[in-house]
Design a protein around this motif. Sequence first.
Motif, PDB file in Angstrom:
ATOM      1  N   LEU A 254      12.004   1.409  35.540  1.00 49.24           N
ATOM      2  CA  LEU A 254      10.837   1.483  36.423  1.00 49.24           C
ATOM      3  C   LEU A 254       9.553   1.308  35.627  1.00 49.24           C
ATOM      4  O   LEU A 254       8.586   0.720  36.091  1.00 49.24           O
ATOM      5  N   ASP A 255       9.583   1.821  34.406  1.00 47.17           N
ATOM      6  CA  ASP A 255       8.376   1.822  33.594  1.00 47.17           C
ATOM      7  C   ASP A 255       8.126   0.467  32.926  1.00 47.17           C
ATOM      8  O   ASP A 255       6.999   0.158  32.549  1.00 47.17           O
ATOM      9  N   SER A 256       9.169  -0.359  32.826  1.00 46.06           N
ATOM     10  CA  SER A 256       8.979  -1.648  32.171  1.00 46.06           C
ATOM     11  C   SER A 256       7.960  -2.446  32.994  1.00 46.06           C
ATOM     12  O   SER A 256       7.892  -2.292  34.203  1.00 46.06           O
ATOM     13  N   LEU A 257       7.192  -3.253  32.365  1.00 45.52           N
ATOM     14  CA  LEU A 257       6.118  -4.046  32.989  1.00 45.52           C
ATOM     15  C   LEU A 257       4.836  -3.243  33.219  1.00 45.52           C
ATOM     16  O   LEU A 257       3.757  -3.789  33.216  1.00 45.52           O
ATOM     17  N   GLU A 258       4.961  -1.919  33.375  1.00 42.41           N
ATOM     18  CA  GLU A 258       3.792  -1.129  33.759  1.00 42.41           C
ATOM     19  C   GLU A 258       2.653  -1.236  32.756  1.00 42.41           C
ATOM     20  O   GLU A 258       1.500  -1.136  33.124  1.00 42.41           O
TER      21      GLU A 258
ATOM     22  N   ASN B  52      -0.139  -4.727  32.425  1.00 42.29           N
ATOM     23  CA  ASN B  52      -1.351  -5.070  33.185  1.00 42.29           C
ATOM     24  C   ASN B  52      -2.590  -4.393  32.655  1.00 42.29           C
ATOM     25  O   ASN B  52      -2.536  -3.257  32.271  1.00 42.29           O
TER      26      ASN B  52
ATOM     27  N   ILE C  20      17.116   1.146  40.348  1.00 45.57           N
ATOM     28  CA  ILE C  20      15.759   0.790  40.766  1.00 45.57           C
ATOM     29  C   ILE C  20      15.795  -0.470  41.641  1.00 45.57           C
ATOM     30  O   ILE C  20      15.125  -0.543  42.678  1.00 45.57           O
TER      31      ILE C  20
ATOM     32  N   LEU D 112       7.513   4.169  44.801  1.00 47.10           N
ATOM     33  CA  LEU D 112       8.095   4.144  43.461  1.00 47.10           C
ATOM     34  C   LEU D 112       7.119   4.583  42.373  1.00 47.10           C
ATOM     35  O   LEU D 112       7.533   4.923  41.267  1.00 47.10           O
TER      36      LEU D 112
ATOM     37  N   ILE E  14       4.598   2.638  41.118  1.00 46.40           N
ATOM     38  CA  ILE E  14       4.211   1.527  40.240  1.00 46.40           C
ATOM     39  C   ILE E  14       3.122   0.721  40.952  1.00 46.40           C
ATOM     40  O   ILE E  14       2.908   0.901  42.143  1.00 46.40           O
ATOM     41  N   THR E  15       2.462  -0.162  40.198  1.00 45.11           N
ATOM     42  CA  THR E  15       1.384  -0.929  40.822  1.00 45.11           C
ATOM     43  C   THR E  15       1.970  -1.960  41.789  1.00 45.11           C
ATOM     44  O   THR E  15       3.140  -2.330  41.683  1.00 45.11           O
TER      45      THR E  15
ATOM     46  N   ASN F 113       3.230  -5.074  40.022  1.00 45.47           N
ATOM     47  CA  ASN F 113       4.544  -4.894  39.418  1.00 45.47           C
ATOM     48  C   ASN F 113       5.644  -4.778  40.457  1.00 45.47           C
ATOM     49  O   ASN F 113       6.770  -5.221  40.229  1.00 45.47           O
TER      50      ASN F 113
ATOM     51  N   LYS G  36       8.855  -7.052  40.253  1.00 45.64           N
ATOM     52  CA  LYS G  36      10.181  -6.433  40.206  1.00 45.64           C
ATOM     53  C   LYS G  36      11.017  -6.822  41.423  1.00 45.64           C
ATOM     54  O   LYS G  36      12.224  -7.029  41.326  1.00 45.64           O
TER      55      LYS G  36
ATOM     56  N   ARG H 246      12.431 -10.262  41.000  1.00 43.43           N
ATOM     57  CA  ARG H 246      13.545 -10.255  40.040  1.00 43.43           C
ATOM     58  C   ARG H 246      14.797  -9.659  40.680  1.00 43.43           C
ATOM     59  O   ARG H 246      15.897 -10.165  40.487  1.00 43.43           O
TER      60      ARG H 246
END
Lengths: 213, 164
Positions: free
Chosen positions: A206-210, A213, B119, B140, B142-143, B146, B150, B153
């Motif tokens: 979940l944290d990947s990519l965060e 940006n 996820i 979740l 997250i932005t 993202n 996600k 993907r």
Amino acid sequence: MDLDIYKKSWKNQSVEKSGLSDVDIRKMSHSKSSSIVKWIFIIGVLELVFWTSLNFLVPQKYMELYKDLKIVDVLKATTYLHYLIIIIFLVLFYRNYNSISITDNTKRLMNRILSVRKTVKYYVYYNLGTIIISNILLMSILLKQPDNLVSAINPDGTNIEAGTVITTFVIATALMVLIMFAFIGLIYKFTYGRLLKKLNSNYKDLDSLEHLN
Amino acid sequence: MQKDLEAKFLLDFEQNQNIVHKICRMYTTNQDAHNDLFQEVVIQLWKNYRKFRGDSKFSTWMYRVALNTAISLYRKSTRTIKTQDIDDFTYKIKSKEYDDTEELQLKTLYKAVHQLNDIDKALIFLYLEDKPYKEISETLGITQVNARVKMNRAKDKLKNIINP
């Protein structure tokens, strides 16, 4: 291929009641949770109790040794400081545990669960650290006053060389620390390792990519 | 008071329990695990129901609790006796005329979803439920950017599993 074609059958899925009545749901809602948060809490409390109780297990004989070495005052002061730190850890543990809320967003929830675990981990590191540091300090004091040490460890004055006594003492202390490390490592592998494997990898996902940006 | 609250909870739950079943179907592959996860979700929903203020829809709140339970709280049951695989079930479709196309589609979909990570499962679930990106990102944590990346993907992964 567009996944939208699956949406219709997804929506048309029948409501599966699996024969559950209101009574069943009511009963279910009052049953005991088996969530990992509960286990992390239980194991955490056990760990805190274990490490805290170790502090009370200093045998009377040691106190006499400390008296002989004239370090009782220093010891008292560091003990109070140690208790203060323990209390801070307990408060942190309780606060982190209390802040876990299933209605948070997924990322924050995972973060909070991992913080509870981290508090306990740091508590154990702190205790191990104090054990090692206090042993090193004690040893250096003792080695400066070998006569006192020999008479303290070998009060009957049995005919053993002072060097042997000191070596035995150093080896015994080192062994004790090693055994503790091995013991903790094993406990972690079988408890937290198994409990948190899934959570850790989900958190990473979940944290990947965060941070991009 | 407690009884009123409980009655209200049961009513809310009854109307939305399909959500929980769908999530359990996505995250588990046998009936025992399905029941285990279902029970844990019910426990968590009831435990937190007092704090549910009704400023969001009950269903939205429920998505969050159920997904969080599946992703973060649920531990695979240790009692994994070999039971009927869920993939062997026939998924029932609400339809007047009998047509097995949708049943087969559902079967394919679930089989593929089971190969995704936790996820990605959540993302696909929210997509199938037609949730907007704003809600997905809030659920979740997250932005939105993202969430979109996600999601694309996860969809690609799913497509590749269905049509290798």
